[in-house]
Enzyme design. Structure first.
Site, PDB file in Angstrom:
ATOM      1  N   HIS A  40      -0.456  -6.575  -9.946  1.00 36.89           N
ATOM      2  CA  HIS A  40      -0.399  -6.367  -8.502  1.00 36.89           C
ATOM      3  C   HIS A  40      -1.333  -5.232  -8.081  1.00 36.89           C
ATOM      4  O   HIS A  40      -2.130  -5.379  -7.144  1.00 36.89           O
ATOM      5  CB  HIS A  40       1.048  -6.050  -8.106  1.00 36.89           C
ATOM      6  CG  HIS A  40       1.243  -5.609  -6.697  1.00 36.89           C
ATOM      7  ND1 HIS A  40       1.608  -6.476  -5.685  1.00 36.89           N
ATOM      8  CD2 HIS A  40       1.134  -4.385  -6.108  1.00 36.89           C
ATOM      9  CE1 HIS A  40       1.706  -5.812  -4.546  1.00 36.89           C
ATOM     10  NE2 HIS A  40       1.435  -4.530  -4.778  1.00 36.89           N
ATOM     11  N   GLU A  41      -1.244  -4.097  -8.770  1.00 38.20           N
ATOM     12  CA  GLU A  41      -2.081  -2.950  -8.397  1.00 38.20           C
ATOM     13  C   GLU A  41      -3.556  -3.219  -8.674  1.00 38.20           C
ATOM     14  O   GLU A  41      -4.425  -2.812  -7.893  1.00 38.20           O
ATOM     15  CB  GLU A  41      -1.606  -1.689  -9.122  1.00 38.20           C
ATOM     16  CG  GLU A  41      -0.159  -1.296  -8.864  1.00 38.20           C
ATOM     17  CD  GLU A  41       0.209  -1.156  -7.390  1.00 38.20           C
ATOM     18  OE1 GLU A  41      -0.711  -1.081  -6.548  1.00 38.20           O
ATOM     19  OE2 GLU A  41       1.411  -1.141  -7.076  1.00 38.20           O
ATOM     20  N   HIS A  73      -5.012  -5.200  -5.884  1.00 42.61           N
ATOM     21  CA  HIS A  73      -5.248  -4.451  -4.641  1.00 42.61           C
ATOM     22  C   HIS A  73      -6.707  -4.012  -4.514  1.00 42.61           C
ATOM     23  O   HIS A  73      -7.197  -3.791  -3.395  1.00 42.61           O
ATOM     24  CB  HIS A  73      -4.341  -3.216  -4.586  1.00 42.61           C
ATOM     25  CG  HIS A  73      -3.048  -3.467  -3.877  1.00 42.61           C
ATOM     26  ND1 HIS A  73      -2.969  -4.142  -2.673  1.00 42.61           N
ATOM     27  CD2 HIS A  73      -1.768  -3.127  -4.192  1.00 42.61           C
ATOM     28  CE1 HIS A  73      -1.708  -4.207  -2.280  1.00 42.61           C
ATOM     29  NE2 HIS A  73      -0.962  -3.603  -3.184  1.00 42.61           N
ATOM     30  N   GLU A  96      -0.524  -6.906   0.628  1.00 41.69           N
ATOM     31  CA  GLU A  96       0.531  -6.915  -0.385  1.00 41.69           C
ATOM     32  C   GLU A  96       0.807  -8.333  -0.883  1.00 41.69           C
ATOM     33  O   GLU A  96       1.064  -8.543  -2.076  1.00 41.69           O
ATOM     34  CB  GLU A  96       1.802  -6.288   0.178  1.00 41.69           C
ATOM     35  CG  GLU A  96       1.673  -4.816   0.535  1.00 41.69           C
ATOM     36  CD  GLU A  96       1.346  -3.946  -0.661  1.00 41.69           C
ATOM     37  OE1 GLU A  96       1.693  -4.319  -1.794  1.00 41.69           O
ATOM     38  OE2 GLU A  96       0.741  -2.873  -0.459  1.00 41.69           O
ATOM     39  N   ASP A 111       0.574  -9.595  -4.634  1.00 36.42           N
ATOM     40  CA  ASP A 111       1.709 -10.249  -5.293  1.00 36.42           C
ATOM     41  C   ASP A 111       1.258 -11.526  -5.991  1.00 36.42           C
ATOM     42  O   ASP A 111       1.602 -11.789  -7.152  1.00 36.42           O
ATOM     43  CB  ASP A 111       2.799 -10.582  -4.279  1.00 36.42           C
ATOM     44  CG  ASP A 111       3.593  -9.365  -3.836  1.00 36.42           C
ATOM     45  OD1 ASP A 111       3.420  -8.291  -4.441  1.00 36.42           O
ATOM     46  OD2 ASP A 111       4.382  -9.494  -2.878  1.00 36.42           O
TER      47      ASP A 111
END
Length: 371
Positions: A208-209, A212, A269, A273
């Site tokens: 997830h990070e 980003h 987000e 995800d």
């Protein structure tokens, strides 16, 4: 106006009537919190926020195993490899933009568990007799620390998140992922659990990070954290088309009564995800192939099933309707129900793992995919 801000900033630390007023508006009225936290919890939260590295140093000494840091770093490497492979195989991105994306991924700084060098709180005065003076002293230290950065080179290993925090984040400006020791514990991480459980929880968060860095906002920054366009126009147009699919999907979800999610607000987000779970699943398959455990079942569940169960279980939470109304208006994160169901329904691997059939709720014919 300034007096009001001064009182509001200090209300939680003053006399009981002010503490109560602060709770009744900020917690009860806005968020539906039924009772104020016990005093010790408020003290711990305040100490963590203002003297986080001093508290974190003790936390690591007493509660953290160094092997967990090494295990997490190994997972990060596997997930970076999985994301690199995904980028190389994208059918919608040209070689020119792929080269820039891979360069950015290679330049990511990984800050895991705790800082290599702890912050020293020189000049902070702590005394038992006066809480507000303690807080003022700690705040003043932080202002001085930040002002002292002006004109100096960026320290890419500096930590902004405190060590005991149960959270993680990606920074556009220094192209880094940040995983404090607090999040490297159950339910996100347990070194005693098998890879499927680990990759479904903390592995998903790592993915997830990393994603980003390539969401609707992170994709505007290059490998060095500069705000610059490294995309060809055709690739950017295709990227926007794919993210618009996610906007439309999440806009349909009803949170409370007739209140719909804001698909544009939550786009970054939601993109992370979706990308994160694909990256984590690919990394888990890579780890299983290397260990020869691909066909392994535990407790009657396959590896993929355990991966998805682990992903879903780490989202268990309780939220009041009042709180859901607030976060839907202002929070870029979707409520956890839709972070779980919205993500999995677009993933063919989930449908395959649990033998879902076309037409069922968790299967969509027009699944969104960016990364």
């Amino acid at each position: 106006y300034l007096k009001w801000h001064l009182i509001r900033a200090n209300a939680p630390y003053l006399s009981a009537p002010l503490v109560q007023e602060d709770y009744e508006f900020e917690r009860l009225y806005l968020n539906g919190q039924r009772e104020i936290e016990t005093r010790w919890k408020r003290c711990v939260t305040t100490t963590d926020r203002l003297l986080g590295q001093a508290l974190g140093r003790v936390y690591v000494e007493q509660n953290f195993n160094a092997s967990s840091k090494q295990r997490t770093l190994e997972m990060v490497v596997l997930e970076e490899q999985a994301l690199a492979e995904d980028i190389r195989n994208l059918s919608w991105m040209t070689a020119e933009t792929k080269a820039q994306a891979l360069a950015k991924l290679k330049a990511v700084t990984n800050k895991i568990a705790y800082p290599d060098k702890w912050l020293e709180y020189d000049g902070v005065k702590i005394q038992r007799e006066n809480l507000v003076d303690n807080i003022t002293s700690a705040r003043a230290f932080d202002v001085r620390r930040r002002l002292a950065k002006i004109g100096k080179p960026v320290d890419k290993m500096e930590w902004e998140i405190t060590t005991p925090t149960v959270n993680a984040y990606y920074s556009w400006q220094d192209n880094s992922i940040n995983f404090p020791a607090g999040v490297l514990q159950a339910p996100f991480f347990d070194p005693a659990k098998d890879d499927a459980v680990s990759f479904g929880a903390i592995g998903w968060l790592i993915g997830h990070e990393l994603t980003h860095g390539f969401d609707d906002q992170g994709s505007k920054f290059d490998a060095h954290g500069n705000l610059t366009n490294w995309w060809t126009q055709a690739d950017r147009d295709e990227f926007d088309k794919r993210t618009s699919c996610l906007v439309d999907q999440y806009q349909q979800y009803v949170v409370v009564d007739d209140l719909h999610l804001n698909g544009r607000l939550t786009l970054g987000e939601n993109t992370a995800d979706h990308g994160g779970i694909r990256i984590a699943l690919a990394a888990m398959h890579k780890a299983a192939a290397a260990k020869g455990t691909s066909g392994q079942k535990i407790d009657g569940f396959t590896q993929d099933q355990r991966f998805f169960i682990s992903f879903a279980q780490q989202w268990c939470s309780n939220s009041t309707p009042e709180r859901l109304r607030v976060v839907t208006k202002v929070d870029p994160h979707s409520p956890v129900r839709y972070r779980t169901l919205g993500t999995l329904r677009d993933l063919p691997d989930f449908a395959q793992a649990f033998s879902c059939k076309p037409g069922q709720k968790m299967v969509t014919e027009n699944a969104c995919r960016v990364w």
